[in-house]
Design an enzyme around this catalytic site. Structure first.
Site, PDB file in Angstrom:
ATOM      1  N   ASP A  35      45.773  26.684  43.560  1.00 40.45           N
ATOM      2  CA  ASP A  35      45.911  27.713  42.480  1.00 40.45           C
ATOM      3  C   ASP A  35      46.980  27.074  41.593  1.00 40.45           C
ATOM      4  O   ASP A  35      48.160  26.656  42.140  1.00 40.45           O
ATOM      5  CB  ASP A  35      46.222  28.893  42.840  1.00 40.45           C
ATOM      6  CG  ASP A  35      46.009  30.114  42.093  1.00 40.45           C
ATOM      7  OD1 ASP A  35      45.045  30.948  42.119  1.00 40.45           O
ATOM      8  OD2 ASP A  35      46.870  30.219  41.250  1.00 40.45           O
ATOM      9  N   ILE A  36      47.024  27.139  40.383  1.00 36.09           N
ATOM     10  CA  ILE A  36      48.021  26.831  39.487  1.00 36.09           C
ATOM     11  C   ILE A  36      49.378  27.794  39.385  1.00 36.09           C
ATOM     12  O   ILE A  36      50.249  27.319  39.108  1.00 36.09           O
ATOM     13  CB  ILE A  36      47.300  26.873  38.007  1.00 36.09           C
ATOM     14  CG1 ILE A  36      48.089  25.610  36.967  1.00 36.09           C
ATOM     15  CG2 ILE A  36      47.248  28.203  37.235  1.00 36.09           C
ATOM     16  CD1 ILE A  36      47.395  25.347  35.693  1.00 36.09           C
ATOM     17  N   ASN A  90      39.008  39.019  44.747  1.00 31.98           N
ATOM     18  CA  ASN A  90      39.331  39.968  43.856  1.00 31.98           C
ATOM     19  C   ASN A  90      38.106  40.234  42.925  1.00 31.98           C
ATOM     20  O   ASN A  90      37.386  39.293  42.571  1.00 31.98           O
ATOM     21  CB  ASN A  90      40.443  39.733  42.794  1.00 31.98           C
ATOM     22  CG  ASN A  90      41.715  39.678  43.648  1.00 31.98           C
ATOM     23  OD1 ASN A  90      42.022  40.428  44.490  1.00 31.98           O
ATOM     24  ND2 ASN A  90      42.650  38.368  43.015  1.00 31.98           N
ATOM     25  N   GLY A  96      42.562  43.041  39.794  1.00 35.50           N
ATOM     26  CA  GLY A  96      43.175  41.544  39.187  1.00 35.50           C
ATOM     27  C   GLY A  96      42.395  40.413  39.282  1.00 35.50           C
ATOM     28  O   GLY A  96      42.762  39.290  39.098  1.00 35.50           O
ATOM     29  N   GLN A  97      41.075  40.600  39.062  1.00 35.97           N
ATOM     30  CA  GLN A  97      40.197  39.526  38.697  1.00 35.97           C
ATOM     31  C   GLN A  97      40.378  39.048  37.239  1.00 35.97           C
ATOM     32  O   GLN A  97      40.236  39.885  36.324  1.00 35.97           O
ATOM     33  CB  GLN A  97      38.611  39.756  38.933  1.00 35.97           C
ATOM     34  CG  GLN A  97      37.817  38.434  39.066  1.00 35.97           C
ATOM     35  CD  GLN A  97      36.475  38.780  39.279  1.00 35.97           C
ATOM     36  OE1 GLN A  97      35.832  39.813  39.672  1.00 35.97           O
ATOM     37  NE2 GLN A  97      35.528  37.486  39.264  1.00 35.97           N
ATOM     38  N   HIS A 103      35.177  33.354  43.543  1.00 37.29           N
ATOM     39  CA  HIS A 103      36.255  32.483  43.986  1.00 37.29           C
ATOM     40  C   HIS A 103      36.898  33.295  45.358  1.00 37.29           C
ATOM     41  O   HIS A 103      37.287  34.394  45.043  1.00 37.29           O
ATOM     42  CB  HIS A 103      37.378  31.853  43.226  1.00 37.29           C
ATOM     43  CG  HIS A 103      38.146  32.870  42.382  1.00 37.29           C
ATOM     44  ND1 HIS A 103      37.512  33.528  41.153  1.00 37.29           N
ATOM     45  CD2 HIS A 103      39.245  33.526  42.543  1.00 37.29           C
ATOM     46  CE1 HIS A 103      38.229  34.488  40.631  1.00 37.29           C
ATOM     47  NE2 HIS A 103      39.447  34.429  41.423  1.00 37.29           N
ATOM     48  N   HIS A 105      40.258  33.278  47.251  1.00 35.19           N
ATOM     49  CA  HIS A 105      41.523  32.829  47.584  1.00 35.19           C
ATOM     50  C   HIS A 105      42.219  32.753  48.953  1.00 35.19           C
ATOM     51  O   HIS A 105      41.689  33.631  49.709  1.00 35.19           O
ATOM     52  CB  HIS A 105      42.681  33.918  46.995  1.00 35.19           C
ATOM     53  CG  HIS A 105      42.696  34.379  45.704  1.00 35.19           C
ATOM     54  ND1 HIS A 105      43.571  33.983  44.754  1.00 35.19           N
ATOM     55  CD2 HIS A 105      41.875  35.086  44.845  1.00 35.19           C
ATOM     56  CE1 HIS A 105      43.112  34.387  43.468  1.00 35.19           C
ATOM     57  NE2 HIS A 105      42.237  35.113  43.507  1.00 35.19           N
TER      58      HIS A 105
HETATM   59  P1  5GP Z   1      41.577  36.030  40.082  1.00 34.28           P
HETATM   60  O1  5GP Z   1      42.888  36.464  39.358  1.00 34.28           O
HETATM   61  O2  5GP Z   1      40.506  36.101  39.168  1.00 34.28           O
HETATM   62  O3  5GP Z   1      41.379  36.876  41.312  1.00 34.28           O
HETATM   63  O4  5GP Z   1      42.072  34.613  40.263  1.00 34.28           O
HETATM   64  C1  5GP Z   1      42.175  33.631  39.336  1.00 34.28           C
HETATM   65  C2  5GP Z   1      43.185  32.736  39.762  1.00 34.28           C
HETATM   66  O5  5GP Z   1      42.997  31.377  38.990  1.00 34.28           O
HETATM   67  C3  5GP Z   1      44.943  32.911  39.476  1.00 34.28           C
HETATM   68  O6  5GP Z   1      45.486  33.167  40.892  1.00 34.28           O
HETATM   69  C4  5GP Z   1      45.075  32.088  38.635  1.00 34.28           C
HETATM   70  O7  5GP Z   1      46.423  31.626  38.984  1.00 34.28           O
HETATM   71  C5  5GP Z   1      44.250  30.669  38.890  1.00 34.28           C
HETATM   72  N1  5GP Z   1      43.819  29.931  37.709  1.00 34.28           N
HETATM   73  C6  5GP Z   1      43.994  30.275  36.228  1.00 34.28           C
HETATM   74  N2  5GP Z   1      43.792  29.438  35.393  1.00 34.28           N
HETATM   75  C7  5GP Z   1      43.754  28.170  36.250  1.00 34.28           C
HETATM   76  C8  5GP Z   1      43.694  26.782  36.036  1.00 34.28           C
HETATM   77  O8  5GP Z   1      43.474  26.365  34.997  1.00 34.28           O
HETATM   78  N3  5GP Z   1      43.839  26.016  37.272  1.00 34.28           N
HETATM   79  C9  5GP Z   1      43.864  26.441  38.473  1.00 34.28           C
HETATM   80  N4  5GP Z   1      44.044  25.423  39.476  1.00 34.28           N
HETATM   81  N5  5GP Z   1      43.918  27.635  38.840  1.00 34.28           N
HETATM   82  C10 5GP Z   1      44.033  28.405  37.702  1.00 34.28           C
END
Ligand code: 5GP
Ligand code: ZN
Length: 117
Positions: A35-36, A90, A96-97, A103, A105
């Protein structure tokens, strides 16, 4: 169409290698990358290579690939040396999605509170 790559999807772009990512595992059907914006010492995302907007949609449409994501999440934990970890999906912006490509985590490497926030 669900399952097909989506031009405006960040994770489809990572699968296509149009956006770089630090990949830690890859299988025929899944990709795992860091995760970034990590929320724990280990924070890896496991995604299906096919596009579905969330985990339940993936499981309904392609249950074998949903199982691949779960298995790969466990393999990431083994590879990262985690004896305890949390797997989170999520679903929906209220939870928080932010990326609407399914995906998992995989979070670990520190104490994890329960219940989560
Ligand atoms: P969500 O918030 O949808 O459950 O998770 C999306 C995740 O993607 C977040 O934790 C966010 O930090 C990660 N993310 C967003 N953009 C990028 C990216 O460009 N590269 C990577 N490796 N992770 C990302
Ligand atoms: Zn996608």
């Amino acid at each position: 169409m669900t399952g097909e790559p989506q031009a405006d999807c960040l994770f489809c772009k990572i699968v296509a290698k149009e956006v770089p990512a630090t990949v830690v595992r890859e299988s025929e059907t899944t990709l795992a990358f860091r995760d970034i914006n990590p929320q724990a010492p280990t924070h890896v995302l496991v995604i299906p290579k096919v596009h579905h907007p969330d985990a339940a949609s993936l499981a309904a449409a392609e249950p074998a690939i949903a199982a691949d994501v779960l298995r790969e999440a466990g393999e990431v934990a083994v590879q990262e040396g985690l004896d305890s970890y949390r797997t989170v999906f999520n679903t929906g912006s209220g939870a928080g999605q932010t990326v609407f490509h399914a995906h998992a985590h995989v979070l670990g490497g520190r104490g994890l509170q329960w219940p989560p926030g």
